[in-house]
Structures are given as C-alpha cells and as structure tokens.
Design a protein around this motif. Structure first.
Motif, mmCIF file in Angstrom:
data_model
loop_
_atom_site.group_PDB
_atom_site.id
_atom_site.type_symbol
_atom_site.label_atom_id
_atom_site.label_comp_id
_atom_site.label_asym_id
_atom_site.label_seq_id
_atom_site.Cartn_x
_atom_site.Cartn_y
_atom_site.Cartn_z
ATOM 1 N N GLY A 372 0.801 -1.217 0.000
ATOM 2 C CA GLY A 372 0.000 0.000 0.000
ATOM 3 C C GLY A 372 0.831 1.264 0.000
ATOM 4 O O GLY A 372 0.297 2.371 0.121
ATOM 5 N N LYS A 373 2.146 1.113 -0.148
ATOM 6 C CA LYS A 373 3.032 2.285 -0.124
ATOM 7 C C LYS A 373 3.370 2.718 -1.550
ATOM 8 O O LYS A 373 3.498 1.899 -2.457
ATOM 9 C CB LYS A 373 4.321 1.961 0.638
ATOM 10 N N GLU A 374 3.550 4.030 -1.693
ATOM 11 C CA GLU A 374 3.870 4.570 -3.007
ATOM 12 C C GLU A 374 5.260 4.117 -3.445
ATOM 13 O O GLU A 374 6.214 4.119 -2.661
ATOM 14 C CB GLU A 374 3.795 6.092 -2.991
ATOM 15 N N VAL A 375 5.370 3.715 -4.706
ATOM 16 C CA VAL A 375 6.655 3.335 -5.286
ATOM 17 C C VAL A 375 7.478 4.603 -5.515
ATOM 18 O O VAL A 375 6.958 5.627 -5.960
ATOM 19 C CB VAL A 375 6.437 2.577 -6.610
ATOM 20 N N THR A 376 8.747 4.542 -5.202
ATOM 21 C CA THR A 376 9.624 5.711 -5.333
ATOM 22 C C THR A 376 9.795 6.108 -6.801
ATOM 23 O O THR A 376 10.062 5.257 -7.655
ATOM 24 C CB THR A 376 11.007 5.415 -4.726
ATOM 25 N N TYR A 377 9.638 7.396 -7.055
ATOM 26 C CA TYR A 377 9.829 7.915 -8.415
ATOM 27 C C TYR A 377 11.328 7.857 -8.735
ATOM 28 O O TYR A 377 12.155 8.292 -7.937
ATOM 29 C CB TYR A 377 9.317 9.351 -8.504
ATOM 30 N N PRO A 378 11.704 7.320 -9.903
ATOM 31 C CA PRO A 378 13.136 7.098 -10.186
ATOM 32 C C PRO A 378 13.870 8.369 -10.604
ATOM 33 O O PRO A 378 13.285 9.268 -11.219
ATOM 34 C CB PRO A 378 13.091 6.094 -11.338
ATOM 35 N N THR A 379 15.136 8.442 -10.294
ATOM 36 C CA THR A 379 15.990 9.529 -10.792
ATOM 37 C C THR A 379 16.607 9.152 -12.128
ATOM 38 O O THR A 379 17.090 10.005 -12.871
ATOM 39 C CB THR A 379 17.106 9.840 -9.780
ATOM 40 N N GLU A 380 16.612 7.875 -12.421
ATOM 41 C CA GLU A 380 17.008 7.380 -13.733
ATOM 42 C C GLU A 380 16.373 6.009 -13.927
ATOM 43 O O GLU A 380 15.993 5.336 -12.977
ATOM 44 C CB GLU A 380 18.530 7.280 -13.848
ATOM 45 N N GLY A 381 16.241 5.603 -15.173
ATOM 46 C CA GLY A 381 15.659 4.292 -15.455
ATOM 47 C C GLY A 381 14.197 4.201 -15.072
ATOM 48 O O GLY A 381 13.468 5.190 -15.064
ATOM 49 N N LEU A 382 13.783 2.975 -14.718
ATOM 50 C CA LEU A 382 12.382 2.699 -14.425
ATOM 51 C C LEU A 382 12.152 2.440 -12.942
ATOM 52 O O LEU A 382 13.019 1.897 -12.249
ATOM 53 C CB LEU A 382 11.921 1.458 -15.194
#
Length: 537
Positions: A372-382
């Motif tokens: 239920g936790k938000e996935v971390t937005y990437p600084t590079e890649g996916l």
C-alpha cells in the motif's frame, strides 16, 4: 504525493458538451464537412450537423424526454449515430451507449440497470432491440429506428419523423459538473458490467486534456472505424475530432479492404485503431496495393500494443505510431504520446512499449499492491512496478447505483485505482506491465470472467467453472473456461463452447475449454485464477 503530468495545465470550460462543440463555432467552419458516410457517401457539414442535432433534441423533448432521462443508443457508426448522440445530450438527457454486438438479454440488462425510457437503434439490429424493449417495457413509439420505414408504417419513429417534426431545441438548465452526459458500461477492475457515470465536465475536461497533444485540425480527415458506442470512439472521434473541426470519415464496421479503400480514397491523415488492426497493417499483403501517403499518424488504444508490432506498422507505412492508455472510468484518456512522440518537449520520442505521459491536469501515483506504499519515483531508469492510480477532472463520479464498487475504485483522496500494474521512468513516461484486474480484453473488448462463469454454472452438466484470459497462437488474449463436470455426465468442450456462444455477444465467446477435477479457490471462496493460468493456456 504522486507525480503530476509534465504538460502545462489546460483551461476546462464550465459548459455542456454541446456548448463546447457547437455554440461558438466560427462562421468559417460552418460549411466545412463534419461527417462523411462511407456507406452511401452522404456528407454532412457542420452547419447541417448543428441543425440536425438541435432538431433531434427538440423532437426528443417533444416526445417527453426530459432533463436527466436516460436514452439507450444501439447502433453502428453513421452520421445519424452522431446526430442522435449529440441530440440526446443537447436535450439534457443521458446517453447510455450499447454495444452493437449485444444480444437481446445483454441489451435488456443494460436498459434495465440504466433505467432507460427510450431506445434508439437501426433496422439491422431491430430484432434484438424489439425483444429487449418488450422485456423492459419500452413502448413502440419510444423505440426509434433511425433508418426505419417510419412511425406511420411501423409504429416506430425514424430519423425523418424526428428531424422533420419542427420542434425547437429545448431550453435546458443543468450543472455540467454534476449532470450525467453519458452512461457507458464497463466491468471496471473486476466483476459484472457497471454503469460509468460521466458528467459533461468529465467529457469536456478530457477533450481539453488531449486537444493539443493530438494536434488535429480542420484540414485533417479522421478515420472513424472505432465504434462510437465505445468510450474511445466517443471521446476521440465524436467529440475531440469534431472540436478540431476535422472531417470524420465514418465506417460502420471494420473490413480490411474497405478500410484501406477509405484511407486511399479520402486521403485519411489520422487513423485511430485497436491492436488487431495493427496486425493487418503490419503483415497483410493487401496493404502494399494502396496509396497510404496522406496518413501521418496511427494511434492505438483499447488494449496494449506490442512495441515490435507498432514499429513494423510505422516502418511499413512511414507514419508516426502512437499509443495511449485509458479506461471508461477516465473518460477515457489518462496517458498518451503527443503527435510528435514527445520530441519537441522532451527531446526524444517515447518508446512504443510505453503509453506516453499523463495528460494535463492529472496526478499519478504508483502504489505497491502488497504494502500500500507509493513506489519511489526514479531519478534514472524505471521505477518498481505498482498499481497505477490517477486523479484529475476526467475521473468518473462513480458507478451507477453501486456505492461499494465506487468506494473500492475511487479512494477518499480522489485517486482512481486502475487495477493495472505500471512503471514510470525518470521523465514521467508510464509503462503498463500487467493487469491486477481479472478482466479479459479480447480484440479491445472487455470480457468479464464472472459473467461467463455465472452463465456456465447454469448448464445442467457443469458442477463448477472458472474463466481466465490466455494467449492464443496469434498472441491474442482469449477467454478459456475450466470446467468441472457433474458426476455421470459426458459434457464435451464443443458443447460448452456452443452453449456459451448461443447466449452472449460474439466477442464474449469461450474459445478454449479444459476439464479439471476442481476449481482452485482460496479459503474465502475466491477463485485462484493465477493457479489456472499458464503462458500458452
């Protein structure tokens, strides 16, 4: 939290769909061609279209259709569909569009749930429309047959009866933010079809969100083979293309030869398709016999487009192939590649295995379904995969009469949980990687397993059943039934297929059957579909 669309916010007018499309039309656009029927060749200008829509609205109002009433619309694509659809909305009523492949029970089920008081159809679909109308109590004079012989001859009004009635368009007053414009039916993330409540603001918002990205204009000719009854055709063609003052070249159904003839003859510039059409464009030898040089853009939606297939179409036709993502509950477009693929704004073209970027005025979240936790937005890649959530003015108001399903789909913060697993890259492009939902998509059409399972269980020789989507030899997702026979019966696979085919629309048919001893289920009784799936089915 979440990540916003990278595109600038757009203004969303507080007006009805009719007012947005037609009230302030430039005088220079009135005599442009709005609609061309490939069946018969009739051409309708914007001036004529507006007059006919107003006449249709007036006739419906004169026959007792009031603000908030629901009108069923069951017909293949034609200029008369466009007139009827926008006439319903102009009268302040709500259009519930019905799949033209539906059987009489399917039609009756939707009419009943939507509480429709009138049904509009065509002669080719009249037998099933009449049966459905009788079942739900719609009177003959409330069953309109657009191309029929007329009320005097059959008791059913036709388009000429309505358009010649002379009744003025009604003065209607409603709040576009809350008044329902359309009520398409969707299975959502799971279960049986539900009425998706979309307001005038929802549709107006989605037009505003995609207008600049699609880059259609009055010089374009847009191929309208996608069914208008489907939310994709409804928003992108019946609404957005008309807003751009383009010419819609209308095909009642898909046929490859007719499709290619139309592109060549009418110098089509934009083709909106579903993936099965892309297969033909990439592989069929007939394509080489046609001049497709006017075609600039092919946009695929309704189901995922394989990147290799999309690239093959782009190279063979020398066109820009784009992909988008959406669902009825999102009016429907939530993600899209711009007409240039993203080159101008982002410095590179989006890869075809993505569905592009979130449309303006929306916020996305990708949430790990396990935690239920938000996935971390990437600084590079996916990023890591998670369920895609969308918040914006295009999110439906809910499912008709189903608060439980609404609450499980739209959370208290206004995010719609799509039921699709997705990843996002460091520049905001979204990649749909899998589906959490159990819905099967066959050639772009939604097939709810629960509906087929319920039907299978009515067969006297079936003890239990489950339906899942599997991939056939052509890479198409198809419904497969797992069936437990009742003791002492010798039910065959062909008998199962024939039983289902006799009671559902063609795209819902079970196409494979496997007999097993027991359906795997959880302790709570939920079918464990993952235990039934295999790479090849």
């Amino acid at each position: 939290m979440g990540f916003a669309s990278p595109f600038p916010a757009v203004h969303i007018p507080e007006v009805s769909v009719f007012d947005l499309l037609f009230t302030d039309i430039d005088q220079t656009d009135l005599d442009r061609i709005a609609l061309i029927d490939t069946a018969g060749g009739a051409r309708t200008t914007y001036r004529e279209l507006i007059e006919q829509v107003n006449a249709m609205a007036g006739a419906l109002a004169a026959r007792g259709i009031d603000v908030g009433d629901v009108v069923g619309l069951l017909a293949p694509n034609s200029s008369l569909f466009a007139v009827a659809f926008h006439g319903i909305l102009r009268a302040g009523a709500t259009a519930t569009t019905i799949n033209a492949l539906f059987t009489a029970p399917d039609i009756a089920k939707q009419l009943t749930d939507a509480k429709a008081t009138t049904l509009i159809t065509v002669s080719a679909l009249l037998p099933q429309a009449q049966e459905a109308a009788r079942k739900v109590g719609i009177a003959p004079d409330r069953l309109i047959v657009l191309d029929g012989e007329g009320e005097a001859a059959t008791g059913h009004p036709n388009a000429d009866d309505l358009l010649a009635s002379g009744a003025p368009a009604p003065q209607v007053d409603f709040d576009p933010a809350t008044h329902l414009a359309v009520l398409p039916y969707s299975s959502g993330t799971t279960g049986n079809p539900k009425g998706v409540m979309l307001t005038h603001r929802n549709l107006v918002a989605n037009m505003a969100q995609i207008r600049q990205l699609l880059a259609m204009n009055s010089d374009d000719r847009i191929l309208a083979v996608l069914p208008f009854f489907h939310i994709y055709g409804m928003t992108v063609l019946l609404n957005a293309a008309l807003q751009a003052r383009a010419a819609l070249v209308v095909m009642p159904r898909f046929d490859l030869t007719a499709f290619l003839d139309t592109i060549q003859e009418h110098r089509i510039t934009h083709g909106f398709i579903a993936p099965p059409v892309a297969v033909a464009l990439a592989k069929h030898p007939l394509v080489d016999q046609y001049d497709m040089s006017a075609l600039r853009i092919v946009l695929s939606g309704a189901a995922p487009l394989d990147a290799e297939l999309g690239t093959a179409v782009a190279e063979r036709l020398d066109v820009r192939v784009l992909q988008g993502f959406g669902m009825s509950e999102l009016s429907p477009v939530s993600h899209i590649m711009p007409a240039d693929g993203g080159q101008e704004r982002f410095g590179e073209v989006a890869p075809l295995n993505s569905c592009g970027w979130a449309v303006p005025n929306t916020i996305n979240m990708i949430v790990d379904p396990a935690t239920g936790k938000e996935v971390t937005y990437p600084t590079e890649g996916l990023s890591e995969p998670g369920e895609l959530w969308v918040k914006g003015p295009n999110v439906m108001t809910g499912y008709l009469g189903n608060e439980e399903a609404t609450a499980s789909t739209i959370d208290s913060d206004g995010f719609l949980h799509t039921g699709d697993l997705a990843r996002v890259d460091h520049v905001g492009r979204v990649f749909i990687v899998d589906r959490l939902k159990e819905l099967i998509k066959y050639k772009g059409y939604q097939v709810p397993p629960a509906e087929l399972e319920a039907l299978l269980l009515t067969h006297a020789a079936v003890a239990d059943a489950a339906v899942v989507g599997v991939t056939d030899d052509d890479g198409e997702e198809i419904p497969k039934a797992f069936v437990v026979r009742r003791p002492g019966t010798d039910l065959t696979a062909d008998e199962v297929i024939e039983f289902v085919a006799g009671q559902v629309a063609p795209y819902k048919k079970v196409r494979r059957v496997e007999f097993i001893d027991a359906i795997p289920k959880s302790a709570s009784g939920k079918i464990l579909r993952k235990d039934l799936r295999s790479p090849t089915g």
